[in-house]
Design an enzyme around this catalytic site. Structure first.
Site, PDB file in Angstrom:
ATOM      1  N   ARG A 163       0.863  -1.179   0.000  1.00  0.00           N
ATOM      2  CA  ARG A 163       0.000   0.000   0.000  1.00  0.00           C
ATOM      3  C   ARG A 163       0.903   1.234   0.000  1.00  0.00           C
ATOM      4  O   ARG A 163       2.018   1.203   0.520  1.00  0.00           O
ATOM      5  CB  ARG A 163      -0.897   0.017   1.234  1.00  0.00           C
ATOM      6  CG  ARG A 163      -1.854  -1.171   1.324  1.00  0.00           C
ATOM      7  CD  ARG A 163      -2.672  -1.084   2.614  1.00  0.00           C
ATOM      8  NE  ARG A 163      -3.632  -2.190   2.718  1.00  0.00           N
ATOM      9  CZ  ARG A 163      -3.383  -3.344   3.315  1.00  0.00           C
ATOM     10  NH1 ARG A 163      -2.192  -3.553   3.885  1.00  0.00           N
ATOM     11  NH2 ARG A 163      -4.301  -4.303   3.371  1.00  0.00           N
ATOM     12  N   LYS A 187      -2.158  -2.554   7.779  1.00  0.00           N
ATOM     13  CA  LYS A 187      -3.394  -2.162   8.448  1.00  0.00           C
ATOM     14  C   LYS A 187      -3.555  -2.922   9.756  1.00  0.00           C
ATOM     15  O   LYS A 187      -3.221  -4.095   9.849  1.00  0.00           O
ATOM     16  CB  LYS A 187      -4.600  -2.448   7.543  1.00  0.00           C
ATOM     17  CG  LYS A 187      -4.809  -1.411   6.454  1.00  0.00           C
ATOM     18  CD  LYS A 187      -6.132  -1.656   5.747  1.00  0.00           C
ATOM     19  CE  LYS A 187      -6.434  -0.554   4.749  1.00  0.00           C
ATOM     20  NZ  LYS A 187      -7.733  -0.782   4.078  1.00  0.00           N
ATOM     21  N   HIS A 259      -2.076   3.030  -6.223  1.00  0.00           N
ATOM     22  CA  HIS A 259      -2.958   1.873  -6.086  1.00  0.00           C
ATOM     23  C   HIS A 259      -3.067   1.098  -7.401  1.00  0.00           C
ATOM     24  O   HIS A 259      -3.243  -0.126  -7.393  1.00  0.00           O
ATOM     25  CB  HIS A 259      -4.340   2.313  -5.617  1.00  0.00           C
ATOM     26  CG  HIS A 259      -5.044   1.263  -4.797  1.00  0.00           C
ATOM     27  ND1 HIS A 259      -4.575   0.836  -3.573  1.00  0.00           N
ATOM     28  CD2 HIS A 259      -6.157   0.531  -5.040  1.00  0.00           C
ATOM     29  CE1 HIS A 259      -5.376  -0.098  -3.086  1.00  0.00           C
ATOM     30  NE2 HIS A 259      -6.338  -0.306  -3.958  1.00  0.00           N
ATOM     31  N   ARG A 262      -0.225  -1.170  -7.510  1.00  0.00           N
ATOM     32  CA  ARG A 262      -0.499  -2.306  -6.616  1.00  0.00           C
ATOM     33  C   ARG A 262      -1.392  -3.324  -7.337  1.00  0.00           C
ATOM     34  O   ARG A 262      -1.171  -4.535  -7.238  1.00  0.00           O
ATOM     35  CB  ARG A 262      -1.164  -1.778  -5.347  1.00  0.00           C
ATOM     36  CG  ARG A 262      -1.591  -2.835  -4.313  1.00  0.00           C
ATOM     37  CD  ARG A 262      -1.971  -2.093  -3.027  1.00  0.00           C
ATOM     38  NE  ARG A 262      -2.926  -2.812  -2.187  1.00  0.00           N
ATOM     39  CZ  ARG A 262      -2.593  -3.669  -1.230  1.00  0.00           C
ATOM     40  NH1 ARG A 262      -1.326  -3.951  -1.004  1.00  0.00           N
ATOM     41  NH2 ARG A 262      -3.520  -4.247  -0.482  1.00  0.00           N
ATOM     42  N   HIS A 285      -4.380  -8.615   2.569  1.00  0.00           N
ATOM     43  CA  HIS A 285      -5.833  -8.604   2.688  1.00  0.00           C
ATOM     44  C   HIS A 285      -6.266  -9.553   3.800  1.00  0.00           C
ATOM     45  O   HIS A 285      -5.878 -10.723   3.806  1.00  0.00           O
ATOM     46  CB  HIS A 285      -6.488  -9.057   1.372  1.00  0.00           C
ATOM     47  CG  HIS A 285      -6.414  -8.041   0.285  1.00  0.00           C
ATOM     48  ND1 HIS A 285      -6.620  -8.342  -1.044  1.00  0.00           N
ATOM     49  CD2 HIS A 285      -6.159  -6.707   0.323  1.00  0.00           C
ATOM     50  CE1 HIS A 285      -6.491  -7.250  -1.776  1.00  0.00           C
ATOM     51  NE2 HIS A 285      -6.220  -6.245  -0.962  1.00  0.00           N
ATOM     52  N   TYR A 294      -9.732  -9.712  -8.435  1.00  0.00           N
ATOM     53  CA  TYR A 294      -8.793 -10.081  -9.500  1.00  0.00           C
ATOM     54  C   TYR A 294      -9.170 -11.384 -10.198  1.00  0.00           C
ATOM     55  O   TYR A 294      -8.422 -11.877 -11.031  1.00  0.00           O
ATOM     56  CB  TYR A 294      -7.378 -10.220  -8.925  1.00  0.00           C
ATOM     57  CG  TYR A 294      -6.858  -8.952  -8.294  1.00  0.00           C
ATOM     58  CD1 TYR A 294      -6.499  -7.851  -9.065  1.00  0.00           C
ATOM     59  CD2 TYR A 294      -6.755  -8.844  -6.915  1.00  0.00           C
ATOM     60  CE1 TYR A 294      -6.040  -6.694  -8.487  1.00  0.00           C
ATOM     61  CE2 TYR A 294      -6.291  -7.677  -6.320  1.00  0.00           C
ATOM     62  CZ  TYR A 294      -5.937  -6.606  -7.111  1.00  0.00           C
ATOM     63  OH  TYR A 294      -5.485  -5.450  -6.536  1.00  0.00           O
TER      64      TYR A 294
END
Length: 315
Positions: A163, A187, A259, A262, A285, A294
């Site tokens: 990120r 995160k 992004h 990414r 994730h 994806y």
């Protein structure tokens, strides 16, 4: 417009819920703040109807979601609010503060999920080539250093899928170790390891050498320091530089962002045979459903495999 405030009687259940998210799920500060705003807005709506979070019914919650549509909220924004509401009431039911879950039977808004924008390998190469133009020895040191920083940012981002916030906050020690793996704190303060390829390690080593040559190494603990002030480069500044670089490289700057790079990392891995679970881990994730945007890449690859390898495939 001032931010909505939760009704006094609703503050305690909301705060308990946010405390749980922080303690048990490692919720990031930005996530907790967003949930707090969303639930305060719900509380204000319920208060106007003479209700509170602890005695609202399913119909009251549906009325709130309908009010969001009238206020012009997009389907994605309404779905996010509903997600916060569901998690709140599931928590209150589990904790015994409600005997039921009024949100359980509410269906979310139907919304199409757009495919992520992706750069081709050739377009990534053009970005890198453009970034390296300013690294020639005949250029002034400040220009060479900024160009080397841009090239390193792109090379590391495309090699790791970090990120933007994770990338700009890398410590300078990340480039000093001759390691095949990069430790990243993402995160929710969760740490993960991502592999580094040789191109990324070379870009980091060359950039660090230039940082030392320019006399910045002793002044900062960051790999990508902000040259104008203390601290590291901001993700917003990186995004602006990337758009300028894209325009100079003949790409549509509106379609290029950190992004998007990414997304390119993930899509190119899947196209070349990577497993979806592996890509989920590399991207950090928490839920596989996030990575499933994806799956169109996997579908295209499966079609090409059948076409090219099946004995009855197209001639």
């Amino acid at each position: 417009m001032a931010a909505p405030k939760a009704k006094d009687s609703d503050r305690a259940p909301i705060e308990l819920f946010l405390d749980m998210l922080a303690a048990e799920r490692g919720g990031a500060d930005n996530t907790l703040a967003a949930y707090g705003r969303d639930l305060a807005d719900l509380s204000a709506h319920l208060a106007a109807a003479g209700r509170s979070i602890l005695n609202a019914s399913t119909d009251h919650l549906r009325a709130y979601l309908a009010s969001l549509r009238k206020r012009g909220f997009a389907a994605a924004s309404i779905a996010r609010r509903l997600s916060a509401i569901r998690q709140l009431y599931r928590f209150l039911y589990t904790e015994g503060r409600r005997s039921d879950d009024p949100s359980a039977v509410i269906e979310g808004p139907k919304r199409g999920r757009s495919l992520p924008k992706v750069l081709s390998i050739e377009e990534v190469d053009r970005l890198l080539a453009q970034a390296r133009l300013g690294m020639n020895v005949d250029r002034p040191m400040p220009e060479r250093l900024r160009s080397a920083r841009r090239a390193c940012l792109i090379e590391v981002l495309y090699a790791t899928g970090l990120r933007a916030s994770e990338l700009v906050a890398l410590p300078v020690s990340a480039a000093e170790r001759d390691s095949r793996m990069l430790a990243v704190r993402g995160k929710g303060n969760k740490e993960r390891l991502v592999p580094l390829n040789q191109a990324a390690k070379t870009a980091m080593r060359d950039y660090l050498a230039m940082l030392v040559e320019a006399g910045h190494r002793q002044k900062t603990k960051w790999l990508f320091p902000s040259f104008g002030q203390a601290g590291h480069l901001t993700r917003q500044h990186f995004a602006r530089e990337l758009k300028m670089l894209a325009a100079a490289a003949g790409l549509r700057s509106t379609e290029v962002s950190p992004h998007v790079l990414r997304h390119a990392f993930a899509s190119h891995l899947l196209h070349n045979g990577a497993d979806l679970r592996v890509v989920q881990t590399l991207l950090g994730h928490a839920d596989i459903s996030t990575t499933q945007i994806y799956t169109h890449v996997l579908e295209q690859r499966l079609k090409s495999l059948v076409r090219d390898l099946h004995p009855l495939g197209e001639e």
